[in-house]
Scaffold this motif. Structure first.
Motif, PDB file in Angstrom:
ATOM      1  N   CYS A   1      44.736 -28.195  27.823  1.00 18.24           N
ATOM      2  CA  CYS A   1      44.933 -27.194  26.946  1.00 18.24           C
ATOM      3  C   CYS A   1      45.998 -26.229  27.435  1.00 18.24           C
TER       4      CYS A   1
ATOM      5  N   ILE B   1      47.653 -22.408  26.824  1.00 16.81           N
ATOM      6  CA  ILE B   1      47.065 -21.231  26.173  1.00 16.81           C
ATOM      7  C   ILE B   1      48.342 -20.302  26.012  1.00 16.81           C
TER       8      ILE B   1
ATOM      9  N   HIS C   1      48.112 -15.619  21.466  1.00 12.86           N
ATOM     10  CA  HIS C   1      46.501 -15.914  21.213  1.00 12.86           C
ATOM     11  C   HIS C   1      46.329 -17.283  20.510  1.00 12.86           C
ATOM     12  N   THR C   2      46.799 -18.120  21.148  1.00 15.11           N
ATOM     13  CA  THR C   2      46.474 -19.438  20.439  1.00 15.11           C
ATOM     14  C   THR C   2      46.087 -20.412  21.712  1.00 15.11           C
ATOM     15  N   LEU C   3      45.261 -21.511  21.458  1.00 13.19           N
ATOM     16  CA  LEU C   3      45.071 -22.370  22.304  1.00 13.19           C
ATOM     17  C   LEU C   3      45.322 -23.914  21.674  1.00 13.19           C
TER      18      LEU C   3
ATOM     19  N   SER D   1      46.328 -26.772  17.301  1.00  7.87           N
ATOM     20  CA  SER D   1      46.101 -25.177  17.672  1.00  7.87           C
ATOM     21  C   SER D   1      45.300 -24.355  17.084  1.00  7.87           C
TER      22      SER D   1
ATOM     23  N   LEU E   1      42.788 -17.691  19.336  1.00  7.19           N
ATOM     24  CA  LEU E   1      41.884 -17.068  20.369  1.00  7.19           C
ATOM     25  C   LEU E   1      41.491 -15.511  19.889  1.00  7.19           C
TER      26      LEU E   1
ATOM     27  N   VAL F   1      40.780 -14.117  25.291  1.00  4.96           N
ATOM     28  CA  VAL F   1      42.198 -13.987  25.897  1.00  4.96           C
ATOM     29  C   VAL F   1      41.897 -13.124  27.078  1.00  4.96           C
TER      30      VAL F   1
ATOM     31  N   MET G   1      37.892 -25.675  24.555  1.00 11.34           N
ATOM     32  CA  MET G   1      38.658 -26.066  25.619  1.00 11.34           C
ATOM     33  C   MET G   1      38.219 -27.625  26.400  1.00 11.34           C
TER      34      MET G   1
END
Ligand code: CA
Length: 231
Positions: free
Chosen positions: A140, A142, A147-149, A155, A158, A163, A209
């Motif tokens: 992953c 991050i 604020h993305t995974l 994508s 989050l 976060v 995740m």
């Protein structure tokens, strides 16, 4: 030092609750806007926008979960606190899945909710301990700013607390961090929700995740204590 007034959006159809919240928020120096309808709430979250949303799940027009999803889709970063009359854990998890950051069960005290809101803004103002903007954890990536995974080229957004929780665990990678410390540092002592709050967020993060969230390899449980991140 002047900080701009924070605008709080209240989406709730019970006039007494709205009045109590508005008074308390305005007394604390926040700007409060409100509506009793979910549809209108989605619109207000966009224009004029809000720095934090308080959202009742039981609204007369549309389902509160749907309102939450729509606000989250339009604004990945805004903290959303849901109000739920339902005591069941599964409803809270569903709310968190819909993109909420936190929940308060009715009946709640206005003081408790205010403490949660203030804790959110305190966290937002805290200078970052991590200088990296991107964390690499297993497969992953991050992005702490956006604020993305991203995992397997997919994508997903989050939330604020996800976060913050990842940042705290990453600052102390390979070391156990207790639930109490997580609650204290992220939610703030005065805003104490239950230990289950932390566990619910961990469940959500693992689903996002881990290859197999039932056999986690990166967010490990340290029995009787808390959690440990293994990048
Ligand atoms: Ca309601």
């Amino acid at each position: 030092m002047d900080t701009p007034t924070k605008r709080i959006l209240i989406v709730e159809d019970e006039p007494d609750i709205v009045r109590g919240l508005r008074d308390a928020l305005e007394f604390e120096g926040f700007e409060a806007i409100s509506t009793g309808e979910g549809r209108v709430g989605v619109g207000l979250a966009r224009d004029p926008g809000a720095d934090c949303v308080i959202l009742d799940l039981q609204l007369p027009d549309i389902n509160g979960y749907q309102v939450c999803e729509e606000i989250r889709a339009a604004n990945p970063l805004v903290p959303i606190i849901i109000l739920t009359a339902r005591a069941q854990e599964s409803d809270k998890i569903r709310g968190l899945d819909a993109g909420a950051d936190d929940y308060v069960t009715k009946p709640f005290s206005v003081g408790e909710l205010l403490a949660r809101i203030k804790a959110i803004f305190r966290r937002l103002q805290r200078p970052p301990a991590l200088h990296d903007e991107v964390l690499q954890i297993g497969a992953c990536e991050i992005d702490l700013k956006k604020h993305t995974l991203t995992r397997a080229r997919r994508s997903q957004p989050l939330s604020f607390y996800e976060v913050e929780l990842l940042k705290l665990l990453a600052e102390r990678a390979e070391q156990p961090v207790s639930r109490d410390e997580i609650l204290d540092k992220i939610w703030g002592l005065q805003a104490y929700p239950s230990n289950r709050t932390v566990d619910n967020f961990i469940v959500k993060l693992r689903k996002k995740m881990e290859e197999n969230h039932k056999e986690p390899r990166h967010i490990l449980t340290v029995y009787g204590l808390g959690y440990k991140l293994v990048p």
